[in-house]
Design an enzyme around this catalytic site. Structure first.
Site, mmCIF file in Angstrom:
data_model
loop_
_atom_site.group_PDB
_atom_site.id
_atom_site.type_symbol
_atom_site.label_atom_id
_atom_site.label_comp_id
_atom_site.label_asym_id
_atom_site.label_seq_id
_atom_site.Cartn_x
_atom_site.Cartn_y
_atom_site.Cartn_z
ATOM 1 C CG LEU A 1 -1.909 1.167 1.339
ATOM 2 C CD1 LEU A 1 -2.883 1.170 0.166
ATOM 3 C CD2 LEU A 1 -2.653 1.105 2.661
ATOM 4 C CG ASP A 2 -0.591 4.781 -0.116
ATOM 5 O OD1 ASP A 2 -1.150 4.671 -1.217
ATOM 6 O OD2 ASP A 2 -1.174 5.216 0.900
ATOM 7 C CD GLU A 3 5.496 0.279 1.793
ATOM 8 O OE1 GLU A 3 6.268 -0.609 1.370
ATOM 9 O OE2 GLU A 3 5.127 0.354 2.978
#
Length: 282
Positions: free
Chosen positions: A225-227
């Site tokens: 997530l969001d990486e």
């Protein structure tokens, strides 16, 4: 005779002679190089190149000329028609600011995308899609319908021949399977503060902590997530005089600008993946 414009992108293990070989193949196909950028990654030892050319040759002739070079250097080669709009599906929830930014720039001709459909887990933004003349599909999502909704989304991607999916403040976490299915062709936008604030009302959390910088990050979607690999970021300074509501407004402005730049660079084939990093020939 009509002159065609093509974009060539490539990556391969770095070694001497790559630029010479590529330039020779392009010359053989009667190409005039209009723009050329290259980079050698010290992290992975990979060579990256993006070239825009004009030629009277067709796509087949250019492919035939480049094929021996691609094989000799073990290249990952991309060949795209210059100026061709990228078919893009936009996903959103209730916040329409970034959706409006994308659709407005598409209509104005400043963003090289074509949006055949907007998908949302809510119905609030249907009037905005209708205003821009884009079909709107409501796919509600909860724990019991998530798998079915994602299957329908992939069916829409196939039906509309979608090349890029943009999460424009889509407030749902995609499953690992969907992230893998869309790998390298899905872009997300999220706020980025120093320090980071997760969960509900991040701008209000930032205001309560007295942050001095707010910003946004546009990145490719991955199962982490969001990486995912970062395409573009922007930050702006704020001070004690700003209210939480003003931070929200300023943050949305930054998010819209950042996402539009990332989408534009992807659509212009200026972004190449280098492991967990990106090479952006902006």
């Amino acid at each position: 005779m009509k002159r065609n414009r093509f974009i060539v992108t490539l990556s391969c293990p770095d070694r001497p002679g790559i630029v010479h070989a590529v330039s020779g193949a392009l010359l053989e196909a009667g190409c005039n190089i209009a723009e050329s950028r290259q980079y050698e990654s010290p992290h992975t030892g990979t060579f990256f190149m993006r070239v825009e050319v004009e030629t009277e040759s067709d796509r087949g002739a250019l492919e035939a000329s480049l094929a021996p070079v691609a094989e000799a250097f073990s290249m990952r080669l991309g060949l795209f028609t210059g100026g061709q709009r990228v078919r893009t599906l936009i996903m959103c929830s209730k916040d329409g600011r970034t959706l409006n930014d994308l659709l407005f720039q598409q209509r104005a001709g400043t963003l090289p995308i074509e949006v055949p459909v907007v998908v949302s887990n809510h119905t609030e933004l249907a009037p905005m899609a209708d205003f821009y003349g884009v079909p709107f599909v409501h796919l509600p999502v909860d724990a019991g319908t998530k798998a079915d909704a994602e299957a329908k989304l992939l069916a829409l991607v196939e039906e509309h021949q979608i090349e890029l999916v943009v999460l424009a403040r889509y407030m749902q976490i995609l499953s690992d399977g969907l992230c893998r299915a869309l790998e390298g062709r899905a872009i997300n936008i999220h706020h980025s503060f120093l320090p980071s604030f997760k969960g509900a009302k991040p701008y209000h959390q930032a205001h309560a902590r007295g942050v001095k910088i707010i910003g946004a990050t546009a990145h490719y979607v991955t199962a982490d997530l969001d990486e995912g690999p970062i395409i573009e970021q922007e930050v702006i300074r704020v001070d004690h005089s700003k209210t939480a509501e003003q931070l929200v407004q300023m943050g949305r402005d930054v998010e819209g600008r950042t996402l539009c730049r990332a989408v534009q660079w992807h659509a212009e084939h200026r972004v190449l993946l280098d492991g967990h990093r990106t090479v952006v020939f902006a």
